[in-house]
Design a protein around this motif. Structure first.
Motif, short mmCIF file in Angstrom:
data_model
loop_
_atom_site.label_atom_id
_atom_site.label_comp_id
_atom_site.label_asym_id
_atom_site.label_seq_id
_atom_site.Cartn_x
_atom_site.Cartn_y
_atom_site.Cartn_z
N ARG A 234 0.64 -1.25 0.06
CA ARG A 234 0.00 0.09 -0.10
C ARG A 234 0.93 1.33 0.03
O ARG A 234 0.56 2.24 -0.75
N ASN A 235 1.85 1.24 0.92
CA ASN A 235 2.73 2.31 0.92
C ASN A 235 3.52 2.85 -0.41
O ASN A 235 3.56 3.88 -0.85
N PHE A 236 4.04 1.56 -0.96
CA PHE A 236 4.97 1.75 -2.29
C PHE A 236 3.89 2.55 -3.31
O PHE A 236 4.16 3.23 -4.23
N ASP A 237 2.56 1.69 -3.66
CA ASP A 237 1.63 2.07 -4.53
C ASP A 237 1.17 3.64 -4.28
O ASP A 237 1.11 4.27 -5.13
N ASP A 238 0.97 3.81 -2.95
CA ASP A 238 0.36 5.47 -2.81
C ASP A 238 1.41 6.42 -3.10
O ASP A 238 1.19 7.43 -3.80
N ARG A 239 2.80 6.04 -2.63
CA ARG A 239 3.99 7.14 -3.03
C ARG A 239 4.60 7.17 -4.30
O ARG A 239 5.02 8.19 -4.92
N VAL A 240 4.80 5.82 -4.82
CA VAL A 240 5.54 5.73 -6.04
C VAL A 240 4.54 5.49 -7.34
O VAL A 240 4.72 5.88 -8.08
N GLY A 241 3.52 4.44 -6.76
CA GLY A 241 2.73 4.13 -8.09
C GLY A 241 3.38 2.96 -8.81
O GLY A 241 3.69 3.09 -9.86
N ILE A 242 2.91 1.78 -8.14
CA ILE A 242 3.44 0.55 -8.89
C ILE A 242 2.74 0.16 -10.02
O ILE A 242 1.42 0.29 -9.94
N THR A 243 3.12 -0.51 -11.02
CA THR A 243 2.41 -1.10 -12.06
C THR A 243 2.32 -2.73 -11.98
O THR A 243 1.51 -3.33 -12.81
N GLY A 244 3.01 -3.28 -10.89
CA GLY A 244 2.95 -4.75 -11.06
C GLY A 244 3.92 -5.21 -9.73
O GLY A 244 4.67 -4.64 -9.14
N LEU A 245 3.63 -6.51 -9.39
CA LEU A 245 4.45 -7.12 -8.35
C LEU A 245 5.25 -8.28 -8.70
O LEU A 245 4.76 -8.84 -9.67
N VAL A 246 6.56 -8.56 -8.07
CA VAL A 246 7.25 -9.66 -8.33
C VAL A 246 7.57 -10.22 -6.99
O VAL A 246 8.00 -9.73 -6.06
N LEU A 247 6.99 -11.55 -6.85
CA LEU A 247 7.31 -12.36 -5.65
C LEU A 247 8.59 -13.18 -5.50
O LEU A 247 8.43 -14.04 -6.65
N THR A 248 9.27 -12.84 -4.65
CA THR A 248 10.59 -13.91 -4.62
C THR A 248 10.32 -14.77 -3.56
O THR A 248 9.49 -14.92 -2.75
N ARG A 249 11.30 -15.92 -3.69
CA ARG A 249 11.16 -17.17 -2.68
C ARG A 249 9.87 -17.76 -2.59
O ARG A 249 9.33 -18.18 -1.47
N MET A 250 9.24 -17.98 -3.91
CA MET A 250 8.19 -18.68 -3.95
C MET A 250 8.18 -20.35 -3.76
O MET A 250 7.28 -21.02 -3.74
N ASP A 251 9.46 -20.62 -3.81
CA ASP A 251 9.98 -22.06 -3.64
C ASP A 251 10.23 -22.22 -2.15
O ASP A 251 10.48 -23.68 -1.66
N GLY A 252 9.86 -21.23 -1.27
CA GLY A 252 10.25 -21.48 0.27
C GLY A 252 8.80 -22.04 0.88
O GLY A 252 7.95 -22.56 0.21
N ASP A 253 9.03 -22.06 2.16
CA ASP A 253 7.96 -22.66 3.05
C ASP A 253 6.88 -21.68 3.61
O ASP A 253 6.19 -21.82 4.43
N GLY A 254 6.97 -20.56 3.03
CA GLY A 254 5.93 -19.55 3.50
C GLY A 254 4.40 -20.17 3.15
O GLY A 254 4.34 -20.92 2.41
N ARG A 255 3.51 -19.52 3.37
CA ARG A 255 2.27 -19.87 3.41
C ARG A 255 1.27 -19.16 2.45
O ARG A 255 0.11 -19.67 2.35
N GLY A 256 1.87 -18.34 1.51
CA GLY A 256 1.02 -17.94 0.37
C GLY A 256 0.25 -16.60 0.46
O GLY A 256 -0.46 -16.24 -0.19
#
Length: 518
Positions: A234-256
């Protein structure tokens, strides 16, 4: 990545599909469990609330309570809502602008911006044949600029020469100018990060944006980020205005949870996901496929793509010729096992196959894991060339020598030989009379999909992802559901391979002794 969420949602929804009719209380109880599963997966509370409210609104209606299988309808609603939250279609990096197209990478320190910059540059160079220039704007982190330069050397991609003492905004302006003079199609700006969001960082990002006028601003975020992912996006989008996301470490054991939360809060698409450390381990994000995987529906298109990337076309053609003659020796078996290892092993393939995600635990319990592949390859490597070509010559003394050489025992060798015999018999059936069972089966599949005879069956290895998606939809329209092929019964099995067996690629009929799916 999504395994915990997949297991929880799978068990909840399986309990629903077995019921003949659902009451409002049943739906509420199931959605309470869904809500708990999403919260455990680190999805932000506001996203969870809106998700369950949207499903409840559609689920608790006369139309569903009167349907033949209301439980399946609730599964469909959860599936559709997952897709709508993740984005209905995959969106790739937009290069439709005057050259050089500027891509600005933003994010916190340690999220993987520099490595991801190198991966995107490598992808644009190899897949899209673009001339790319990379520039590091990170003047704070020690050796950050040198890290990007080394990645450039490793991948053969141009990097902006380092001039000590320049400010990030000056480097950005110089990079764009150098890209214009050098005839580059794309320039990637790797900006500095902080350990947390602060005002100086945001002012710097806004100034770089003003100076370089980027066409794409990609927020690189660690998929292991928990609830804080929402504030970050939210902060980056409000202040800089992002056009898309890149998620890293999708091979990890995070829960999505980060994937669901960030997409829902910003409304910006997840364009790419990092699935490993190597430069080639970057994939496009396909919301429908991820939703299918989360709900255990498999992902056949990704499986075919993986096969196309990892399977050697010449070896596959040679294997097909051997199959047509009904021949299959231990060298062929070793090739099959190595190909499966390249594609992510047994677990990776099972996760992509419809209805098979739940089989992974059963297989591990039965000792059928990826270590088994390693042992079997070691056994085959300990044989002589003559023994591999003619397994019948393996008598007791030879088996003793092979067991000593491979660190296994005679029982392991006997299991491997039994498996090979079963597979060789299968090859004879497939390559035998009347053009072979495989040819008949593929011909029937082709005609079912309206592709004419066997000659009309498309070459999957030469198709791009969009064509594969279209083929999957065409197959579904023809009545070939993700859970099974026409006339072959449900469960995703292939004829003669048993309920829980793995069809494999190039004709690997599966491993004997695999527990059948109940």
């Amino acid at each position: 990545m999504f395994e915990t969420l997949q297991d929880r949602l799978g068990s909840i929804l399986n309990g629903l599909t077995g019921r003949g009719a659902l009451s409002e209380a049943d739906v509420s109880a199931a959605l309470r469990e869904v809500r708990r599963a999403l919260l455990e997966a680190d999805v932000a509370l506001e996203v969870v609330r809106s998700f369950t409210d949207a499903v409840r609104e559609k689920a608790v209606g006369a139309e569903i309570l009167k349907s033949i299988k209301p439980g399946q309808m609730v599964v469909k609603l959860v599936h559709d809502e997952l897709i709508s939250r993740l984005g209905s279609e995959g969106v790739s990096i937009d290069l439709n602008a005057a050259a050089p197209v500027v891509i600005m990478m933003v994010g916190l320190q340690g999220s993987g911006k520099t490595t991801t910059s190198g991966k995107i540059a490598n992808r644009l160079k190899t897949r899209d044949k673009k001339k790319v220039l990379m520039a590091s704007l990170d003047t704070r982190r020690p050796a950050a600029q040198e890290q990007l330069r080394q990645l450039g050397v490793q991948t053969g991609i141009d990097t902006l020469p380092i001039i000590q003492g320049q400010s990030p905004t000056d480097i950005a302006a110089r990079a764009v100018q150098a890209a214009k003079l050098g005839g580059h199609d794309v320039v990637i700006l790797d900006t500095a990060g902080r350990t947390h969001i602060d005002e100086p960082l945001m002012i710097e990002m806004a100034e770089i944006k003003r100076k370089s006028n980027p066409h794409e601003i990609l927020l690189v975020a660690d998929a292991l980020t928990g609830q804080d992912a929402v504030n970050l996006a939210r902060n980056f989008d409000d202040r800089v205005g992002i056009t898309g996301l890149v998620l890293t470490r999708m091979d990890g054991d995070g829960r999505g949870g980060a994937a669901l939360s960030m997409r829902a809060v910003t409304g910006k698409p997840i364009k790419l996901i990092g699935v490993g450390e190597k430069m080639g381990e970057l994939e496009e994000f396909h919301p429908r496929r991820v939703a299918d995987r989360i709900l255990g529906m498999g992902d056949i298109v990704s499986l075919v793509e993986k096969a196309a990337e990892n399977i050697d076309a010449e070896k596959a053609a040679a294997m097909a010729a051997k199959m047509a003659k009904g021949k299959f020796d231990l060298n062929d078996l070793a090739d099959q096992l190595r190909q499966m290892q390249k594609m992510g092993g047994m677990g990776g393939i099972m996760g992509l196959m419809p209805g098979m995600a739940g089989m992974k635990d059963k297989m591990s319990a039965a000792g059928l894991d990826d270590k088994l592949f390693g042992r079997q390859i070691a056994i085959i490597n300990s044989m002589t060339k003559a023994e591999r070509a003619n397994p019948d010559m393996l008598k007791h003394s030879r088996k003793k020598r092979i067991a000593a050489g491979s660190g296994t025992d005679a029982a392991d060798i006997n299991k491997l030989l039994k498996m090979h015999r079963q597979m060789a018999d299968m090859m004879k059936m497939m390559g035998g009379k009347k053009g072979g069972m495989m040819k008949q089966m593929m011909g029937g599949l082709a005609s079912k999909m309206g592709l004419g005879g066997m000659g009309g069956m498309p070459d999957l290895s030469s198709m791009d992802p969009k064509q594969l998606e279209a083929l999957a939809k065409q197959a579904e329209a023809a009545g070939i559901k993700p859970g099974g092929l026409p006339g072959l019964g449900g469960g995703g099995g292939l004829p003669g391979l048993g309920g829980g067996r793995l069809p494999g690629l190039g004709g690997l009929p599966g491993l004997p002794g695999l527990p059948k799916k109940k």
